[in-house]
Write a protein that holds these residues in place. Structure first.
Motif, PDB file in Angstrom:
ATOM      1  N   MET A  25      22.382 -24.758 -41.640  1.00 59.33           N
ATOM      2  CA  MET A  25      22.588 -25.143 -43.038  1.00 59.33           C
ATOM      3  C   MET A  25      21.440 -26.005 -43.562  1.00 59.33           C
ATOM      4  O   MET A  25      21.468 -26.462 -44.706  1.00 59.33           O
ATOM      5  CB  MET A  25      23.900 -25.923 -43.188  1.00 59.33           C
ATOM      6  CG  MET A  25      25.119 -25.183 -42.695  1.00 59.33           C
ATOM      7  SD  MET A  25      25.475 -23.723 -43.704  1.00 59.33           S
ATOM      8  CE  MET A  25      26.369 -24.495 -45.037  1.00 59.33           C
ATOM      9  N   ALA A  26      20.432 -26.231 -42.726  1.00 56.90           N
ATOM     10  CA  ALA A  26      19.290 -27.072 -43.115  1.00 56.90           C
ATOM     11  C   ALA A  26      18.441 -26.379 -44.176  1.00 56.90           C
ATOM     12  O   ALA A  26      18.585 -25.185 -44.441  1.00 56.90           O
ATOM     13  CB  ALA A  26      18.445 -27.374 -41.878  1.00 56.90           C
ATOM     14  N   GLY A  27      17.546 -27.151 -44.781  1.00 56.32           N
ATOM     15  CA  GLY A  27      16.595 -26.588 -45.726  1.00 56.32           C
ATOM     16  C   GLY A  27      15.291 -26.239 -45.038  1.00 56.32           C
ATOM     17  O   GLY A  27      15.065 -26.595 -43.886  1.00 56.32           O
ATOM     18  N   GLN A  65      20.663 -36.662 -38.706  1.00 55.77           N
ATOM     19  CA  GLN A  65      19.437 -36.535 -39.486  1.00 55.77           C
ATOM     20  C   GLN A  65      19.803 -35.895 -40.816  1.00 55.77           C
ATOM     21  O   GLN A  65      20.496 -34.874 -40.847  1.00 55.77           O
ATOM     22  CB  GLN A  65      18.407 -35.675 -38.754  1.00 55.77           C
ATOM     23  CG  GLN A  65      17.110 -35.474 -39.548  1.00 55.77           C
ATOM     24  CD  GLN A  65      16.106 -34.633 -38.788  1.00 55.77           C
ATOM     25  OE1 GLN A  65      15.428 -35.115 -37.898  1.00 55.77           O
ATOM     26  NE2 GLN A  65      16.007 -33.361 -39.139  1.00 55.77           N
ATOM     27  N   MET A  66      19.360 -36.500 -41.905  1.00 51.61           N
ATOM     28  CA  MET A  66      19.638 -35.993 -43.247  1.00 51.61           C
ATOM     29  C   MET A  66      18.325 -35.899 -44.012  1.00 51.61           C
ATOM     30  O   MET A  66      17.506 -36.817 -43.947  1.00 51.61           O
ATOM     31  CB  MET A  66      20.586 -36.942 -43.990  1.00 51.61           C
ATOM     32  CG  MET A  66      21.855 -37.284 -43.233  1.00 51.61           C
ATOM     33  SD  MET A  66      22.846 -38.564 -44.054  1.00 51.61           S
ATOM     34  CE  MET A  66      23.540 -37.654 -45.427  1.00 51.61           C
ATOM     35  N   ALA A  67      18.140 -34.814 -44.731  1.00 53.74           N
ATOM     36  CA  ALA A  67      16.910 -34.665 -45.520  1.00 53.74           C
ATOM     37  C   ALA A  67      17.222 -34.429 -46.994  1.00 53.74           C
ATOM     38  O   ALA A  67      16.817 -35.201 -47.865  1.00 53.74           O
ATOM     39  CB  ALA A  67      16.072 -33.527 -44.957  1.00 53.74           C
ATOM     40  N   THR A  68      17.977 -33.366 -47.274  1.00 53.31           N
ATOM     41  CA  THR A  68      18.265 -32.964 -48.655  1.00 53.31           C
ATOM     42  C   THR A  68      18.769 -34.115 -49.521  1.00 53.31           C
ATOM     43  O   THR A  68      18.340 -34.282 -50.663  1.00 53.31           O
ATOM     44  CB  THR A  68      19.289 -31.813 -48.661  1.00 53.31           C
ATOM     45  OG1 THR A  68      18.669 -30.647 -48.107  1.00 53.31           O
ATOM     46  CG2 THR A  68      19.781 -31.492 -50.050  1.00 53.31           C
ATOM     47  N   ARG A  69      19.653 -34.932 -48.970  1.00 57.31           N
ATOM     48  CA  ARG A  69      20.254 -36.009 -49.765  1.00 57.31           C
ATOM     49  C   ARG A  69      19.213 -37.043 -50.202  1.00 57.31           C
ATOM     50  O   ARG A  69      19.377 -37.723 -51.204  1.00 57.31           O
ATOM     51  CB  ARG A  69      21.369 -36.682 -48.947  1.00 57.31           C
ATOM     52  CG  ARG A  69      22.237 -37.674 -49.735  1.00 57.31           C
ATOM     53  CD  ARG A  69      23.507 -37.055 -50.241  1.00 57.31           C
ATOM     54  NE  ARG A  69      24.194 -37.892 -51.206  1.00 57.31           N
ATOM     55  CZ  ARG A  69      25.399 -38.448 -51.024  1.00 57.31           C
ATOM     56  NH1 ARG A  69      26.048 -38.253 -49.902  1.00 57.31           N
ATOM     57  NH2 ARG A  69      25.971 -39.166 -51.985  1.00 57.31           N
ATOM     58  N   PHE A  70      18.113 -37.140 -49.452  1.00 56.63           N
ATOM     59  CA  PHE A  70      17.088 -38.131 -49.780  1.00 56.63           C
ATOM     60  C   PHE A  70      16.076 -37.632 -50.815  1.00 56.63           C
ATOM     61  O   PHE A  70      15.258 -38.423 -51.296  1.00 56.63           O
ATOM     62  CB  PHE A  70      16.354 -38.564 -48.509  1.00 56.63           C
ATOM     63  CG  PHE A  70      17.145 -39.510 -47.654  1.00 56.63           C
ATOM     64  CD1 PHE A  70      17.259 -40.853 -47.999  1.00 56.63           C
ATOM     65  CD2 PHE A  70      17.800 -39.061 -46.516  1.00 56.63           C
ATOM     66  CE1 PHE A  70      17.992 -41.734 -47.216  1.00 56.63           C
ATOM     67  CE2 PHE A  70      18.542 -39.929 -45.725  1.00 56.63           C
ATOM     68  CZ  PHE A  70      18.642 -41.275 -46.083  1.00 56.63           C
ATOM     69  N   VAL A  71      16.125 -36.347 -51.152  1.00 57.81           N
ATOM     70  CA  VAL A  71      15.175 -35.818 -52.150  1.00 57.81           C
ATOM     71  C   VAL A  71      15.434 -36.438 -53.515  1.00 57.81           C
ATOM     72  O   VAL A  71      14.495 -36.821 -54.225  1.00 57.81           O
ATOM     73  CB  VAL A  71      15.258 -34.274 -52.229  1.00 57.81           C
ATOM     74  CG1 VAL A  71      14.466 -33.744 -53.428  1.00 57.81           C
ATOM     75  CG2 VAL A  71      14.726 -33.659 -50.940  1.00 57.81           C
ATOM     76  N   THR A  72      16.690 -36.557 -53.888  1.00 58.85           N
ATOM     77  CA  THR A  72      17.022 -37.072 -55.220  1.00 58.85           C
ATOM     78  C   THR A  72      17.144 -38.596 -55.205  1.00 58.85           C
ATOM     79  O   THR A  72      18.143 -39.172 -55.653  1.00 58.85           O
ATOM     80  CB  THR A  72      18.296 -36.407 -55.771  1.00 58.85           C
ATOM     81  OG1 THR A  72      19.321 -36.463 -54.771  1.00 58.85           O
ATOM     82  CG2 THR A  72      18.034 -34.964 -56.144  1.00 58.85           C
ATOM     83  N   THR A  73      16.110 -39.239 -54.661  1.00 57.79           N
ATOM     84  CA  THR A  73      16.014 -40.698 -54.702  1.00 57.79           C
ATOM     85  C   THR A  73      14.745 -41.089 -55.442  1.00 57.79           C
ATOM     86  O   THR A  73      13.781 -40.316 -55.511  1.00 57.79           O
ATOM     87  CB  THR A  73      15.978 -41.321 -53.287  1.00 57.79           C
ATOM     88  OG1 THR A  73      14.838 -40.813 -52.578  1.00 57.79           O
ATOM     89  CG2 THR A  73      17.251 -41.026 -52.515  1.00 57.79           C
ATOM     90  N   PHE A 127      11.966 -25.922 -51.175  1.00 59.50           N
ATOM     91  CA  PHE A 127      12.883 -25.756 -50.054  1.00 59.50           C
ATOM     92  C   PHE A 127      14.052 -26.722 -50.266  1.00 59.50           C
ATOM     93  O   PHE A 127      13.880 -27.804 -50.839  1.00 59.50           O
ATOM     94  CB  PHE A 127      12.188 -26.089 -48.732  1.00 59.50           C
ATOM     95  CG  PHE A 127      11.469 -24.940 -48.091  1.00 59.50           C
ATOM     96  CD1 PHE A 127      12.005 -23.655 -48.103  1.00 59.50           C
ATOM     97  CD2 PHE A 127      10.259 -25.144 -47.434  1.00 59.50           C
ATOM     98  CE1 PHE A 127      11.347 -22.600 -47.481  1.00 59.50           C
ATOM     99  CE2 PHE A 127       9.595 -24.092 -46.811  1.00 59.50           C
ATOM    100  CZ  PHE A 127      10.144 -22.813 -46.835  1.00 59.50           C
ATOM    101  N   ALA A 128      15.239 -26.351 -49.771  1.00 62.67           N
ATOM    102  CA  ALA A 128      16.411 -27.212 -49.947  1.00 62.67           C
ATOM    103  C   ALA A 128      17.488 -26.835 -48.951  1.00 62.67           C
ATOM    104  O   ALA A 128      17.600 -25.671 -48.554  1.00 62.67           O
ATOM    105  CB  ALA A 128      16.963 -27.077 -51.375  1.00 62.67           C
ATOM    106  N   GLY A 129      18.292 -27.810 -48.563  1.00 59.08           N
ATOM    107  CA  GLY A 129      19.432 -27.558 -47.694  1.00 59.08           C
ATOM    108  C   GLY A 129      20.568 -26.900 -48.464  1.00 59.08           C
ATOM    109  O   GLY A 129      20.561 -26.849 -49.703  1.00 59.08           O
ATOM    110  N   ALA A 130      21.559 -26.402 -47.730  1.00 64.25           N
ATOM    111  CA  ALA A 130      22.661 -25.656 -48.341  1.00 64.25           C
ATOM    112  C   ALA A 130      23.468 -26.481 -49.341  1.00 64.25           C
ATOM    113  O   ALA A 130      24.132 -25.932 -50.222  1.00 64.25           O
ATOM    114  CB  ALA A 130      23.587 -25.123 -47.246  1.00 64.25           C
ATOM    115  N   GLY A 136      21.299 -30.746 -40.187  1.00 59.35           N
ATOM    116  CA  GLY A 136      21.446 -29.444 -40.845  1.00 59.35           C
ATOM    117  C   GLY A 136      22.723 -29.348 -41.654  1.00 59.35           C
ATOM    118  O   GLY A 136      23.775 -29.019 -41.129  1.00 59.35           O
ATOM    119  N   GLY A 137      22.651 -29.681 -42.947  1.00 56.27           N
ATOM    120  CA  GLY A 137      23.821 -29.585 -43.816  1.00 56.27           C
ATOM    121  C   GLY A 137      24.654 -30.854 -43.871  1.00 56.27           C
ATOM    122  O   GLY A 137      25.718 -30.873 -44.506  1.00 56.27           O
ATOM    123  N   ILE A 138      24.212 -31.921 -43.217  1.00 62.17           N
ATOM    124  CA  ILE A 138      24.951 -33.192 -43.255  1.00 62.17           C
ATOM    125  C   ILE A 138      24.626 -33.885 -44.581  1.00 62.17           C
ATOM    126  O   ILE A 138      23.464 -34.140 -44.885  1.00 62.17           O
ATOM    127  CB  ILE A 138      24.593 -34.070 -42.045  1.00 62.17           C
ATOM    128  CG1 ILE A 138      25.043 -33.352 -40.760  1.00 62.17           C
ATOM    129  CG2 ILE A 138      25.222 -35.449 -42.153  1.00 62.17           C
ATOM    130  CD1 ILE A 138      24.558 -33.981 -39.489  1.00 62.17           C
TER     131      ILE A 138
END
Length: 363
Positions: free
Chosen positions: A167-169, A234-242, A330-333, A214-216
């Motif tokens: 579910m990762a980006g 590990q979280m990535a997508t959630r940190f993009v909109t900061t 690129f983006a997570g689910a 992945g998807g968290i």
């Protein structure tokens, strides 16, 4: 904010929060985002993919430009935080060895390495190196292969391992068929890797924390995976909109404006499937339109640049700069769930509130 969550220990490094901000290239997670996360007690991660994109000689002196830029970003992060800083180095990068050597030379705390099997990573360490080595895997089998090789050849075991689900980006370590197959869900592969890690812990005195990825997206997700046995997430997508994310506002707005159905799997020129937000650029590529480019440096070993209809490196650089007409994000689910841009501090506070709520409801 009361924190009722365990810290994450990787060797002698202790992160107050068991949250690693995933490395996002090209240029999406650099020193600004990484240091902000580290200041809140998590582990901040700089992505090394195409890191030299802002250097004037990036196109003409690719190797040196990237080395120079990586040194700058690590130094900038160190100036902004006393927290834990890592780098993400893809095995598939043609300058993989240079990025690893430079990171160790700069005394980076942790190297996270995936997009291939980092079978020779420990060879770059020397007796004075304090850098921790953490592979990113998509199966228990992959972890076992890495751990066995490192132990036999270098007498070294991973300091931790990140298990990244489908579910990762970005680029994914799965075939297109595996992505939607429940046998490859994060819940399933996390159990497999936990089992493998425990076996290696039994034959050594070394603890190998297993980190779910992945998807968290929420604090409730964090609670779930810690309860399953993960030492952290590990979280990535959630940190993009900061506010602190190193990408342009236009890049961030592509997350805010997308719907669930806009997030799709694409076939990347590098030979792996990837998860991205569909836009006109990707629709043009899908319909057979060729985007003119000149491959200046063959940055990904597996890229079939002679047959590719576009340059993925240039497309991602354009996106980071906000030129989404000539690129894509690129983006997570779960990217469609983002509804506003907030500070890293407020995001961490929200995650901890969500975690505490899940903890309270479970009692």
């Amino acid at each position: 904010m009361d924190i009722n969550i365990k810290s994450l220990k990787i060797g002698n490094l202790v992160a107050k929060l068991p949250i690693i901000q995933g490395g996002m290239g090209v240029g999406v997670s650099l020193s600004n985002l990484a240091s902000a996360v580290a200041n809140e007690g998590g582990i901040g991660v700089i992505s090394t993919a195409g890191i030299g994109m802002l250097e004037k000689d990036f196109a003409t002196n690719y190797i040196e430009a990237n080395i120079r830029a990586l040194r700058k970003e690590i130094k900038k992060a160190r100036e902004k935080t006393k927290g834990i800083i890592g780098v993400n180095i893809m095995v598939a990068l043609s300058n993989f060895a240079d990025m690893v050597k430079t990171s160790i030379d700069e005394g980076i705390d942790i190297i996270f390495s995936g997009a291939g099997l980092p079978l020779n990573l420990p060879k770059f360490l020397n007796n004075s190196s304090k850098t921790k080595l953490v592979p990113i895997v998509s199966s228990g089998k992959a972890f076992n292969l890495i751990a066995k090789r490192w132990l036999q050849k270098y007498d070294y075991l991973p300091d931790a391992v990140v298990v990244e689900g489908p579910m990762a980006g970005g680029h994914l370590g799965y075939s297109s068929e595996q992505i939607s197959n429940p046998d490859y869900s994060l819940d399933k592969i996390l159990k497999d890797v936990l089992g493998e890690a425990r076996q290696y812990e039994e034959i050594s005195v070394k603890q190998i924390p297993v980190i779910a990825a992945g998807g968290i997206y929420t604090g409730e997700d964090i609670y779930k995976y810690l309860k399953m046995g993960a030492a952290g997430v590990q979280m990535a997508t959630r940190f993009v909109t900061t506010d602190e994310c190193d990408a342009s506002d236009e890049f961030k707005k592509s997350y805010l404006n997308c719907k669930k159905e806009d997030i799709t799997i694409i076939e990347s020129p590098v030979g792996m499937p990837g998860r991205a937000i569909i836009n006109k650029f990707l629709n043009d590529v899908k319909s057979g339109e060729r985007k003119p480019y000149k491959c200046l440096y063959h940055c990904i070993k597996t890229c079939d640049y002679k047959k590719s209809s576009y340059c993925i490196s240039q497309a991602l650089i354009n996106a980071q700069r906000g030129l989404l007409v000539n690129g894509f994000a690129f983006a997570g689910a779960n990217a469609y769930r983002a509804d506003k841009i907030i500070s890293v501090k407020d995001l961490i506070s929200t995650l901890m509130d969500e975690y505490n709520k899940a903890l309270y409801l479970s009692v």
